[in-house]
Design an enzyme around this catalytic site. Structure first.
Site, PDB file in Angstrom:
ATOM      1  N   GLU A  45     -12.039 -13.794  -4.244  1.00 41.36           N
ATOM      2  CA  GLU A  45     -10.791 -14.528  -4.443  1.00 41.36           C
ATOM      3  C   GLU A  45     -11.015 -15.818  -5.221  1.00 41.36           C
ATOM      4  OE1 GLU A  45      -7.913 -13.524  -4.173  1.00 41.36           O
ATOM      5  OE2 GLU A  45      -8.125 -11.757  -2.906  1.00 41.36           O
ATOM      6  N   TYR A 128      -2.946 -20.305  -1.935  1.00 41.84           N
ATOM      7  CA  TYR A 128      -3.083 -18.891  -2.286  1.00 41.84           C
ATOM      8  C   TYR A 128      -4.294 -18.266  -1.604  1.00 41.84           C
ATOM      9  CZ  TYR A 128      -4.832 -14.774  -4.410  1.00 41.84           C
ATOM     10  OH  TYR A 128      -5.347 -13.536  -4.544  1.00 41.84           O
ATOM     11  N   ASP A 146       0.647 -15.506  -5.810  1.00 39.55           N
ATOM     12  CA  ASP A 146      -0.094 -15.845  -7.031  1.00 39.55           C
ATOM     13  C   ASP A 146       0.824 -15.578  -8.224  1.00 39.55           C
ATOM     14  OD1 ASP A 146       0.027 -13.108  -7.122  1.00 39.55           O
ATOM     15  OD2 ASP A 146      -1.923 -12.907  -8.064  1.00 39.55           O
ATOM     16  N   CYS A 198       3.920  -4.057 -13.422  1.00 45.12           N
ATOM     17  CA  CYS A 198       4.864  -5.157 -13.662  1.00 45.12           C
ATOM     18  C   CYS A 198       4.139  -6.251 -14.439  1.00 45.12           C
ATOM     19  CB  CYS A 198       5.401  -5.685 -12.329  1.00 45.12           C
ATOM     20  SG  CYS A 198       6.884  -6.703 -12.480  1.00 45.12           S
ATOM     21  N   CYS A 205       8.295  -0.128 -16.321  1.00 47.03           N
ATOM     22  CA  CYS A 205       9.324   0.038 -15.291  1.00 47.03           C
ATOM     23  C   CYS A 205       9.551   1.515 -14.937  1.00 47.03           C
ATOM     24  CB  CYS A 205      10.637  -0.593 -15.751  1.00 47.03           C
ATOM     25  SG  CYS A 205      10.501  -2.367 -16.083  1.00 47.03           S
ATOM     26  N   CYS A 208       7.514   2.481 -11.979  1.00 48.45           N
ATOM     27  CA  CYS A 208       7.414   1.472 -10.916  1.00 48.45           C
ATOM     28  C   CYS A 208       7.949   2.020  -9.588  1.00 48.45           C
ATOM     29  CB  CYS A 208       8.202   0.212 -11.303  1.00 48.45           C
ATOM     30  SG  CYS A 208       8.153  -1.056 -10.019  1.00 48.45           S
ATOM     31  N   CYS A 214      15.046  -2.998  -8.336  1.00 48.05           N
ATOM     32  CA  CYS A 214      14.777  -4.128  -9.217  1.00 48.05           C
ATOM     33  C   CYS A 214      16.031  -4.643  -9.918  1.00 48.05           C
ATOM     34  CB  CYS A 214      13.726  -3.737 -10.254  1.00 48.05           C
ATOM     35  SG  CYS A 214      13.202  -5.139 -11.273  1.00 48.05           S
TER      36      CYS A 214
END
Length: 353
Positions: A45, A128, A146, A198, A205, A208, A214
């Site tokens: 991370e 985060y 994030d 995305c 899309c 997705c 959406c």
DNA sequence: CACCCGTGGAC
DNA sequence: TGTCCAAGGGT
């Protein structure tokens, strides 16, 4: 579609499409109740802060091979860790990585705190990263936000307020979707979605898993979100760097101060970098000659043009700045990129041996 | 809170 | 070549 359905679709998608990353455990192990190693989660991370998976992969392998756990890393020498981090950028991360490892070793018996608040108190761990480690390694229902999550939320809920103003709203929306079950997988699902489908430009899309929910897509503005305030122009700064090589092949290098740009990293002695023409300041008395080439490098907030000067230094050279590094101890890969670029350009300017 | 802090890849 | 962008944190 209700929030719970969106979360369910994301998790179902993740269970099929999760990327196989070195710091993740496989689905079979996860189903058996195995948790990811907090050390691996933390290290990955921190490396992934503002950095792509592709750039991180090799660094993660080298770090874990050399320092398999937080205790080993805590015992490492500063210069070894800074050298291993060289090239990855944002070097304050490496300095804080060591501070954090030593704090965990000294104050927590070598075990990472298992709550967001406990993690947040450690160096280099912000909102985060604290939420990500708590969720992924310790199964805490924390909301992880994030750049990916901000983008996915902005599109999913058609938030047109520009960043960073929209950040609190996007965080609240992300919290609505955070499930009590498998929050770590949910967090990684949203981030994976942002990284692979995305995406910032031309999102896919059509494939997705939450297309039907959406609002951005429904309004035909998904690809234009999130909106952002325009950025300023980067100025150009100028500087000189001196690459000196002693007759025995040792290089004259300098450890940069711990704070500021390239803090704690090895580099070539030189002038400050400013928008005005630099005033020559060689680190040792010698017959310095211009290389006739300059390094061009762009940092976060300015362009740099670095003129290079080279010299062969005598065996009894007593430099006013820096110290000689034996040719056998010198690894160009220990240098931050701008300094390595300078070396690559200048090495041809010396007699080969 | 605005600014500082790297790098390499995509377009 | 230039611009944008990436799993942010510190001050």
């Amino acid at each position: 579609m209700r929030d719970a359905e969106v979360s369910r679709n994301l998790l179902d998608w993740y269970d099929v499409h999760a990327r196989d990353l070195p710091w993740r455990i496989g689905p079979a192990a996860r189903v058996s109740g195995v948790r990811p190693d907090p050390y691996a989660v933390w290290l990955s991370e921190v490396m992934l802060q503002q950095t792509t998976v592709a750039a991180v992969r090799d660094y993660f392998h080298r770090f874990t091979a050399r320092w398999p756990d937080v205790t080993a890393l805590a015992a490492a020498e500063d210069a070894q860790v800074m050298g291993e981090w060289a090239g990855l950028g944002y070097y304050a991360r490496a300095r804080n990585l060591l501070k954090c490892a030593r704090a965990v070793a000294r104050d927590h018996g070598g075990r990472f705190p298992d709550t967001r608040e406990g993690l947040l108190a450690l160096p280099g761990i912000g909102p985060y990263t604290a939420a990500a480690i708590a969720a992924i390694a310790f199964d805490r229902p924390e909301t992880v936000v994030d750049g990916n999550v901000e983008r996915v939320m902005a599109r999913l809920f058609a938030v047109e307020t520009p960043l960073p103003t929209a950040k609190p709203d996007l965080t609240a929306l992300a919290a609505r979707l955070t499930p009590a079950e498998r929050p770590g997988c949910h967090a990684q699902a949203v981030m994976d979605l942002g990284a692979t489908i995305c995406t910032p430009r031309s999102p896919a899309c059509g494939i997705c898993p939450v297309m039907a929910a959406c609002a951005g897509r429904a309004r035909g503005i998904a690809a234009d979100l999130p909106r952002k305030l325009p950025k300023g122009v980067k100025p150009t700064r100028l500087g000189l760097a001196y690459l000196g090589r002693r007759t025995d092949g040792a290089w004259l290098l300098e450890r940069r101060p711990d704070r500021g740009l390239l803090g704690g990293m090895l580099g070539w002695p030189g002038t400050d970098w400013a928008e005005t023409e630099p005033v020559s300041a060689p680190p040792a008395v010698a017959d310095w000659r211009p290389l006739g080439a300059e390094v061009r490098h762009t940092f976060t907030h300015f362009h740099l043009r670095l003129a290079l000067w080279v010299a062969d230094l005598p065996a009894d050279c007593a430099p006013a700045r820096g110290a000689f590094v034996d040719r056998h101890d010198f690894r160009p890969s220990d240098l931050p990129t701008v300094m390595r670029k300078a070396f690559d350009l200048a090495r041809g300017g010396f007699a080969s041996d």
